[in-house]
Write an enzyme that holds these catalytic residues in place. Structure first.
Site, PDB file in Angstrom:
ATOM      1  N   ASN A 225      18.313  61.399  -8.717  1.00  0.00           N
ATOM      2  CA  ASN A 225      18.519  62.634  -9.483  1.00  0.00           C
ATOM      3  C   ASN A 225      17.204  63.327  -9.826  1.00  0.00           C
ATOM      4  OD1 ASN A 225      17.673  60.758 -11.406  1.00  0.00           O
ATOM      5  ND2 ASN A 225      19.058  61.505 -13.009  1.00  0.00           N
TER       6      ASN A 225
ATOM      7  N   ASN B 199      19.177  75.087   8.738  1.00  0.00           N
ATOM      8  CA  ASN B 199      20.409  75.185   7.961  1.00  0.00           C
ATOM      9  C   ASN B 199      21.273  76.365   8.380  1.00  0.00           C
ATOM     10  OD1 ASN B 199      20.298  73.051   5.621  1.00  0.00           O
ATOM     11  ND2 ASN B 199      18.219  73.817   5.843  1.00  0.00           N
TER      12      ASN B 199
ATOM     13  N   TYR C 230      15.412  71.605  13.166  1.00  0.00           N
ATOM     14  CA  TYR C 230      16.429  71.598  12.118  1.00  0.00           C
ATOM     15  C   TYR C 230      16.493  72.958  11.431  1.00  0.00           C
ATOM     16  CZ  TYR C 230      19.187  69.428   8.357  1.00  0.00           C
ATOM     17  OH  TYR C 230      20.173  69.073   7.460  1.00  0.00           O
TER      18      TYR C 230
ATOM     19  N   SER D 211      22.709  68.192   2.599  1.00  0.00           N
ATOM     20  CA  SER D 211      22.975  68.278   4.036  1.00  0.00           C
ATOM     21  C   SER D 211      23.882  67.195   4.592  1.00  0.00           C
ATOM     22  CB  SER D 211      21.654  68.289   4.814  1.00  0.00           C
ATOM     23  OG  SER D 211      21.021  69.537   4.695  1.00  0.00           O
TER      24      SER D 211
END
Length: 393
Positions: free
Chosen positions: A369, A203, A201, A95
Site C-alpha cells: 500500500n 497502457n 509496454y 495492470s
C-alpha cells in the site's frame, strides 16, 4: 507491470516521484487476522517484513498450494491510526486488470465474435488516425501483446503532470476521464515503431482492447468481465469501480510519494476516480480472488486450449531477459529456474503482483500500500518460489 521504457511510470505507481529512494520507516507488525507462517512460507514472510522495514507501510499476501491456503500481512494499513494491514484487504490491482481483459477477448475469439488478427480499424473505424498512427495496420493481437507501437498515454508529460504527480494529482484525482481521452493523448504522439516490430509496454493498447470488447459484445467492458469471469469464479471481492472514488471495505489506506522535490513526504491517495484506470488498470480485488483467477486460468477453466496457448505465446523483452510477454500474461523466470505466469500492477498508492505455476497449483498474490521503490519489485515472489534452505522451514 510495465516492462518497457515508455511505461516505467506505470510500473511503480504511475508517477516518477514514486521511485524516490527515501524510505519511511514503519515497524513490521503482525495482522490480527493473519495465519501463522506454515513451513515453506517463512522466506516469504521475511521478505514482506524486510520491505516494511525498508519503508513500505504495509503488505498483504496469500499463497495457495498443495498444503492449502496461507495468509499473512505485515506493517500498517493506516499510518494515522496505526491499524495493521489485513489479510482480506481489497485494493486497486492496476495492470493485473489486463489479464482479465485479454481473457474476455480470447473467449470472444473462441466464440467467433472477433479474431486476433482483426484490425483495430475493423472494430473501431476512424479512431486510430493521425501523426502516423494507423488502426488499419494494428491488430487485436498487437494490442494484447504490446507490439502495436502505440505511445503509452501515461508517458505523456502533460498527462503525468496533471493526473499522476504532485499538485496536479491532488487537484484532479476526482476527475472522471472517459477512455477516449486516453486514446487522444496517445495519438497526439507518433508511434514508436511499425506494428509487430517489437515489444513496448503501452497502457493505450488495453484502452483500445476495452473499446473493442464493447463493440464486439454490444455491452460494457465491465459487464463482460463480470459475467464471464467474476461471477463464474465467484470472485465476490472483485469489482470494476466505474467512477467511484472509494475502495470497498475491508481495505487499507494507500500512500504515495507524489513530490520529487520532497522525497520524504507521503500523501494518502486512497480516494481517486476509478475511471482514470479503466480497462488498462481499474479493477479492485483481493489476494484470494486473484489467486483463484490465475489458478483457474492456467488450469484451462476459462479458455479453450487453442486460446490459452495463444495467451502463453510470448514475445521477448530485451531489457528484461527474465521476463517475456504473451497476451495479457507475463512469463517470469525466477533465479532458481522456476517459471511462473501472471502479471504485476501499479496504481498511485498501490503495487501488486499475482502469479502461478504453469500447472495452476501454486499461486501467490500480494499488495503493497505504498508505491515507491524499495529494492526489487519481485523479492517476495523470489522468496516464495526460491526459498533458501535456512529460511524455508
Amino acid at each position: 507491470m510495465a516492462l518497457g521504457k515508455t511505461a516505467r511510470v506505470g510500473a511503480v505507481g504511475l508517477a516518477a516521484a514514486a521511485l524516490a529512494a527515501a524510505a519511511f520507516a514503519v515497524p513490521a507488525q503482525a495482522s490480527p487476522d493473519s495465519a501463522p507462517a506454515r513451513a515453506g512460507h517463512e522466506a516469504t514472510r521475511r521478505a514482506m517484513e524486510a520491505e516494511v522495514k525498508a519503508g513500505i507501510p504495509g503488505i498483504t499476501a496469500q499463497v495457495r498450494d498443495a498444503n492449502g491456503v496461507w495468509k499473512s500481512a505485515s506493517g500498517v494499513g493506516d499510518l494515522t491510526t496505526g491499524a495493521p494491514r489485513g489479510t482480506n484487504d481489497r485494493f486497486r490491482i492496476g495492470s493485473i486488470t489486463k489479464t482479465f481483459v485479454a481473457t474476455v477477448l480470447l473467449q470472444m475469439e473462441a466464440e467467433g465474435k472477433l479474431g486476433l488478427d482483426d484490425t483495430v480499424e475493423h472494430h473501431l473505424p476512424g479512431l486510430v488516425r493521425g501523426n502516423g498512427n494507423d488502426g488499419d495496420k494494428i491488430t487485436v493481437r498487437h494490442l494484447l501483446s504490446h507490439t502495436s507501437g502505440l505511445f503509452d498515454y501515461l508517458a505523456d508529460e502533460e498527462y503525468a503532470k496533471t493526473y499522476l504527480r504532485g499538485e496536479g494529482y491532488l487537484k484532479h484525482r476526482y476527475d472522471t476521464l472517459p477512455p477516449e481521452k486516453h486514446v487522444r493523448v496517445a495519438l497526439s504522439h507518433e508511434p514508436l515503431f511499425k506494428p509487430g516490430d517489437r515489444f513496448s509496454y503501452s497502457n493505450t493498447n488495453y484502452i483500445l482492447a476495452g473499446l473493442i470488447i464493447e463493440k464486439a459484445g454490444g455491452r460494457t467492458y465491465e459487464a463482460e468481465v463480470r459475467d464471464r469471469i467474476i461471477n463464474p469464479l465467484r470472485l465476490t471481492a472483485t469489482s470494476n469501480p466505474g467512477n467511484s472514488i472509494r475502495i470497498p471495505r475491508p481495505s487499507s489506506r494507500s500512500y504515495s510519494k507524489l513530490f520529487a522535490s520532497a522525497p520524504d513526504r507521503i500523501d494518502d491517495v486512497t480516494e481517486m476516480n476509478g475511471s482514470q484506470g479503466w480497462a488498462d488498470g481499474d479493477i479492485i480485488s483481493t489476494t484470494g480472488d486473484l489467486n483463484r483467477f490465475y489458478g483457474a486460468l492456467l488450469r484451462g477453466e476459462l479458455l479453450p486450449p487453442k486460446q490459452l496457448e495463444a495467451m502463453k505465446t510470448t514475445v521477448s523483452n530485451p531489457e528484461r531477459p527474465d521476463m517475456s510477454y504473451g497476451l495479457g500474461l507475463t512469463r517470469f523466470r525466477t533465479t532458481c529456474g522456476t517459471t511462473v505466469w501472471g502479471h504485476g500492477g501499479g496504481m498511485v498508492g498501490s503495487i501488486s503482483m499475482a502469479v502461478t505455476t504453469e500447472d495452476g497449483r501454486h499461486q501467490l498474490a500480494y499488495n503493497r500500500n505504498g508505491d515507491w521503490k524499495v529494492g526489487s519489485a519481485q523479492n517476495i515472489m523470489e522468496a516464495e518460489y526460491c526459498p533458501t534452505p535456512a529460511s524455508s522451514g
